[in-house]
Design a protein around this motif. Structure first.
Motif, PDB file in Angstrom:
ATOM      1  N   THR A  74     -40.553 130.874  68.606  1.00  0.00           N
ATOM      2  CA  THR A  74     -41.069 129.836  67.737  1.00  0.00           C
ATOM      3  C   THR A  74     -40.355 129.982  66.391  1.00  0.00           C
ATOM      4  OG1 THR A  74     -43.194 129.953  68.852  1.00  0.00           O
ATOM      5  CG2 THR A  74     -43.158 128.869  66.709  1.00  0.00           C
ATOM      6  N   LEU A  76     -39.427 128.613  62.465  1.00  0.00           N
ATOM      7  CA  LEU A  76     -39.663 127.851  61.245  1.00  0.00           C
ATOM      8  C   LEU A  76     -38.542 128.207  60.285  1.00  0.00           C
ATOM      9  CD1 LEU A  76     -41.315 126.037  59.366  1.00  0.00           C
ATOM     10  CD2 LEU A  76     -42.675 128.064  58.757  1.00  0.00           C
ATOM     11  N   VAL A  95     -31.390 123.585  63.206  1.00  0.00           N
ATOM     12  CA  VAL A  95     -32.729 123.349  63.749  1.00  0.00           C
ATOM     13  C   VAL A  95     -32.692 122.290  64.850  1.00  0.00           C
ATOM     14  CG1 VAL A  95     -34.983 122.330  63.156  1.00  0.00           C
ATOM     15  CG2 VAL A  95     -34.044 124.191  61.780  1.00  0.00           C
ATOM     16  N   SER A  96     -31.810 121.319  64.718  1.00  0.00           N
ATOM     17  CA  SER A  96     -31.726 120.260  65.725  1.00  0.00           C
ATOM     18  C   SER A  96     -31.268 120.787  67.078  1.00  0.00           C
ATOM     19  CB  SER A  96     -30.793 119.139  65.254  1.00  0.00           C
ATOM     20  OG  SER A  96     -29.426 119.519  65.335  1.00  0.00           O
ATOM     21  N   GLU A 102     -38.764 123.986  63.688  1.00  0.00           N
ATOM     22  CA  GLU A 102     -39.229 123.128  62.609  1.00  0.00           C
ATOM     23  C   GLU A 102     -38.492 123.477  61.330  1.00  0.00           C
ATOM     24  OE1 GLU A 102     -43.296 122.224  60.025  1.00  0.00           O
ATOM     25  OE2 GLU A 102     -43.418 123.479  61.815  1.00  0.00           O
ATOM     26  N   ARG A 104     -38.669 123.073  57.206  1.00  0.00           N
ATOM     27  CA  ARG A 104     -39.443 122.740  56.007  1.00  0.00           C
ATOM     28  C   ARG A 104     -38.626 123.185  54.805  1.00  0.00           C
ATOM     29  NH1 ARG A 104     -45.668 124.722  56.956  1.00  0.00           N
ATOM     30  NH2 ARG A 104     -45.848 123.985  59.108  1.00  0.00           N
TER      31      ARG A 104
END
Length: 143
Positions: A74, A76, A95-96, A102, A104
């Protein structure tokens, strides 16, 4: 340097108490790097920066997209809005290619030092993101 000229020349420079180049070098760099830590830690960080490319992962033959696509943790990713070392645009691309990742972007003017912990707004933004990440079940993402 990690900080934008806009920080050093702008209104918020007074928050840093580093008005002159000498103040910045002594007050920040010496305070940050000459704090009694083992110099080998910095040398190890430098080696990682020079050699830590994901495309060098064995089995991917230099294919960055495939290497990023193999990440199952996972994820971030929180670059700073004005980071000149890791621009948000570069992180958005990475990230893509990571399943379920995700992005941020930490808002503000502090550049690479947004994650340093000295700016309360940045610290709150990062803490919120980490708390939400750690509250997620599991930890692996499978396509």
């Amino acid at each position: 340097m990690g900080l934008l000229a806009g920080v050093l020349l702008g209104e918020r420079v007074r928050e840093t108490r580093l008005h002159l180049p000498e103040d910045f070098l002594v007050g920040f760099w010496e305070g940050f790097f000459l704090d009694g830590r083992d110099p080998n830690n910095l040398l190890t960080m430098l080696w990682t920066w020079q050699n830590g490319d994901v495309w060098l992962t064995p089995g991917f033959d230099g294919d960055t997209e495939a290497a990023l696509g193999s990440i199952r943790a996972t994820t971030l990713d929180m670059p700073a809005e004005k980071d000149l070392y890791f621009p948000p645009e570069d992180e958005a691309w990475a990230v893509s290619h990571i399943p379920g990742a995700e992005l941020r972007v930490i808002p503000g003017i502090w550049g690479h030092f947004a994650g340093h912990g000295s700016n309360p707004e940045d610290k709150e933004f990062i803490d919120t993101g980490l708390k939400e990440l750690l509250a997620k079940p599991g930890g692996l993402v499978w396509p």
